[in-house]
Write a protein that holds these residues in place. Sequence first.
Motif, short mmCIF file in Angstrom:
data_model
loop_
_atom_site.label_atom_id
_atom_site.label_comp_id
_atom_site.label_asym_id
_atom_site.label_seq_id
_atom_site.Cartn_x
_atom_site.Cartn_y
_atom_site.Cartn_z
N MET A 39 0.88 -1.17 0.00
CA MET A 39 0.00 0.00 0.00
C MET A 39 0.92 1.22 0.00
SD MET A 39 -3.04 -1.38 0.05
CE MET A 39 -3.86 0.18 0.09
N MET A 40 1.51 1.46 -1.16
CA MET A 40 2.52 2.53 -1.28
C MET A 40 2.24 3.42 -2.48
SD MET A 40 6.20 0.84 -0.41
CE MET A 40 6.48 -0.13 1.07
N GLY A 41 1.02 3.35 -2.99
CA GLY A 41 0.68 4.22 -4.11
C GLY A 41 0.25 5.58 -3.60
N THR A 43 3.06 3.91 5.90
CA THR A 43 2.43 5.11 6.46
C THR A 43 3.46 6.21 6.70
OG1 THR A 43 1.15 6.02 8.31
CG2 THR A 43 2.65 4.20 8.84
N ALA A 44 2.99 7.44 6.61
CA ALA A 44 3.84 8.58 6.96
C ALA A 44 3.88 8.77 8.47
CB ALA A 44 3.33 9.84 6.27
N GLY A 45 3.11 7.95 9.21
CA GLY A 45 3.23 7.99 10.68
C GLY A 45 2.02 8.55 11.38
N VAL A 105 7.28 2.40 7.44
CA VAL A 105 7.08 3.77 7.93
C VAL A 105 8.00 4.71 7.16
CG1 VAL A 105 7.38 5.28 9.93
CG2 VAL A 105 6.36 3.03 10.23
N SER A 106 7.41 5.76 6.61
CA SER A 106 8.19 6.74 5.84
C SER A 106 8.83 7.71 6.82
CB SER A 106 7.26 7.48 4.88
OG SER A 106 6.79 6.59 3.91
N LEU A 107 10.08 7.46 7.15
CA LEU A 107 10.74 8.27 8.19
C LEU A 107 11.41 9.50 7.59
CD1 LEU A 107 11.23 8.32 11.23
CD2 LEU A 107 13.33 7.02 10.84
N HIS A 108 12.37 9.29 6.72
CA HIS A 108 12.98 10.34 5.89
C HIS A 108 13.84 11.36 6.62
CE1 HIS A 108 10.59 8.60 2.82
NE2 HIS A 108 9.46 9.16 3.15
N ALA A 109 13.78 11.43 7.94
CA ALA A 109 14.63 12.37 8.68
C ALA A 109 14.82 11.84 10.09
CB ALA A 109 13.99 13.75 8.72
N LEU A 161 16.61 2.59 1.78
CA LEU A 161 17.01 3.90 1.26
C LEU A 161 16.42 4.06 -0.15
CD1 LEU A 161 20.75 3.97 2.39
CD2 LEU A 161 18.76 5.01 3.53
N ILE A 162 15.71 5.14 -0.36
CA ILE A 162 15.07 5.34 -1.67
C ILE A 162 15.72 6.54 -2.36
CG2 ILE A 162 12.87 5.64 -2.87
CD1 ILE A 162 11.40 5.07 -0.27
N PRO A 163 16.45 6.30 -3.45
CA PRO A 163 16.98 7.45 -4.19
C PRO A 163 15.81 8.33 -4.63
CG PRO A 163 17.90 5.39 -5.02
CD PRO A 163 16.79 5.02 -4.08
N ALA A 211 7.86 5.47 -10.69
CA ALA A 211 8.71 5.24 -9.53
C ALA A 211 8.10 5.87 -8.28
CB ALA A 211 10.11 5.80 -9.79
N CYS A 212 8.67 5.54 -7.11
CA CYS A 212 8.15 6.05 -5.84
C CYS A 212 8.01 7.57 -5.90
CB CYS A 212 9.12 5.75 -4.69
SG CYS A 212 9.43 4.04 -4.44
N GLY A 213 6.88 8.05 -5.47
CA GLY A 213 6.70 9.50 -5.37
C GLY A 213 6.33 10.16 -6.69
N1 SAH Z 1 1.51 7.91 2.51
C1 SAH Z 1 2.20 6.65 2.66
C2 SAH Z 1 2.12 5.83 1.39
C3 SAH Z 1 2.89 6.40 0.23
S1 SAH Z 1 4.23 5.33 0.03
C4 SAH Z 1 3.61 6.90 3.11
O1 SAH Z 1 3.99 8.06 3.20
O2 SAH Z 1 4.31 5.96 3.45
C5 SAH Z 1 5.22 6.09 -1.08
C6 SAH Z 1 6.67 6.04 -0.63
O3 SAH Z 1 7.45 6.76 -1.59
C7 SAH Z 1 6.85 6.77 0.69
O4 SAH Z 1 7.89 6.22 1.44
C8 SAH Z 1 7.23 8.12 0.20
O5 SAH Z 1 7.82 8.87 1.20
C9 SAH Z 1 8.14 7.80 -0.96
N2 SAH Z 1 8.30 8.92 -1.88
C10 SAH Z 1 7.46 9.94 -2.07
N3 SAH Z 1 7.94 10.80 -3.00
C11 SAH Z 1 9.12 10.30 -3.39
C12 SAH Z 1 10.07 10.71 -4.38
N4 SAH Z 1 9.89 11.80 -5.11
N5 SAH Z 1 11.16 9.94 -4.55
C13 SAH Z 1 11.31 8.80 -3.83
N6 SAH Z 1 10.43 8.35 -2.91
C14 SAH Z 1 9.35 9.09 -2.70
#
Ligand code: SAH
Length: 367
Positions: free
Chosen positions: A164-166, A201-203, A221-225, A295-297, A341-343
């Motif tokens: 569930m990451m769309g 989830t973003a948390g 969990v989308s931590l990012h920082a 880690l997501i580029p 791709a992601c995001g």
């Molecule tokens: N809202 C949920 C589901 C979205 S998942 C969440 O935040 O987890 C989508 C994933 O892709 C999340 O980890 C998100 O932070 C990441 N993401 C969003 N924009 C991105 C981008 N431009 N490049 C890479 N990853 C990104």
Amino acid sequence: MTDTRKINLLDLNRQDMGAFFVNQGEKAFRASQLLKWLHQQGSADFAGMTNLSKALRDRLEQVAEVRMPEIVTAQHSADGTRKWLLRLEDGNCIETVFIPEDDRGTLCISSQVGCSLNCSFCSTARQGYNRNLTVGEIIAQLRVACLELGLPQADSRVISNVVMMGMGEPLLNFDNVVRAMDLMMDDFAYGLSKRRVTLSTAGIVPAIYQLRDACDVSLAVSLHAPSDALRDELVPVNRKYPIAELMQACRDYAATAPRRRITFEYVMLQGINDSLEHARQLVQVLRDVPSKLNLIPFNPFPGSPYQVSPREVIDRFRDLVLDAGIVTVTRRTRGDDIDAACGQLAGKVQDRTRRSHRFIVPETRLQ
Ligand code: SAH
């Protein structure tokens, strides 16, 4: 024309469908038969459902139907990734992505039309928010993918994983997402293993506790920082649910599903969150949570304010975290040639927040 007074059978998990049949004066076990037809055979033709009585099939014609979104475009990436743009009944569009790999295939599913969270590095955020998806609209993404991939029966070797990451924040559409995940894991529907269904989830902290009690799926969990100051900027919902509270909820979730680690997602943004000092802080944050780090580029999109960290920077960051004993992988970018791709998922959102108006992007791509 669809008749919206009829019940959409895709909205029902097994329990709901059992109740539906009992209401019709039938036995609850009919639910299992109907789920198989709908989700395993991919059938929507009541007349052909021969293990149901003729009277029941006629009744279904009158009160129920199977409403599916319309496929607007189906794109195929050079790396095999596929993306479908789906139009919903109200005209909004969402995106679903299939990512084949050697030993598995992952379907990335949307949970909302747009997103309300406004993370600074995400393209979906720019589109604003319209509404939650229904159960039927969530599970239809899996059904469409099965049909499009030529799988008359849900085949867990082809689509082995669902994430569930769309588009959207799944925990802000809690009830519908949980019901749809029930269907993903139901042996009479898609039969996916609970380890292979992941909610990201973003948390939304209270909803993580609720999820622990409602169903047993893998959590990302989308931590990012690693600090609240930076996370407040990148993931604004952090102002409501700061890192310490989020980590407590994660520890709790991991404790109820022992031996399962939580995946933490961390987008690599050049010069923003990618220094070795950030890596050290991250190790501290993750110290007492059973975790995996992904880690997501960063994937750019038109008008995005960030650059992706250089490969060496990502590798150095990864090595530091790995040396601290945390399993870390760098996510391979897939499908970026078709903006899958992601995001990068955007769909077509009838924005209720008017956020999209603040981001008029010049048509640089047309030059
Ligand atoms: N809202 C949920 C589901 C979205 S998942 C969440 O935040 O987890 C989508 C994933 O892709 C999340 O980890 C998100 O932070 C990441 N993401 C969003 N924009 C991105 C981008 N431009 N490049 C890479 N990853 C990104």
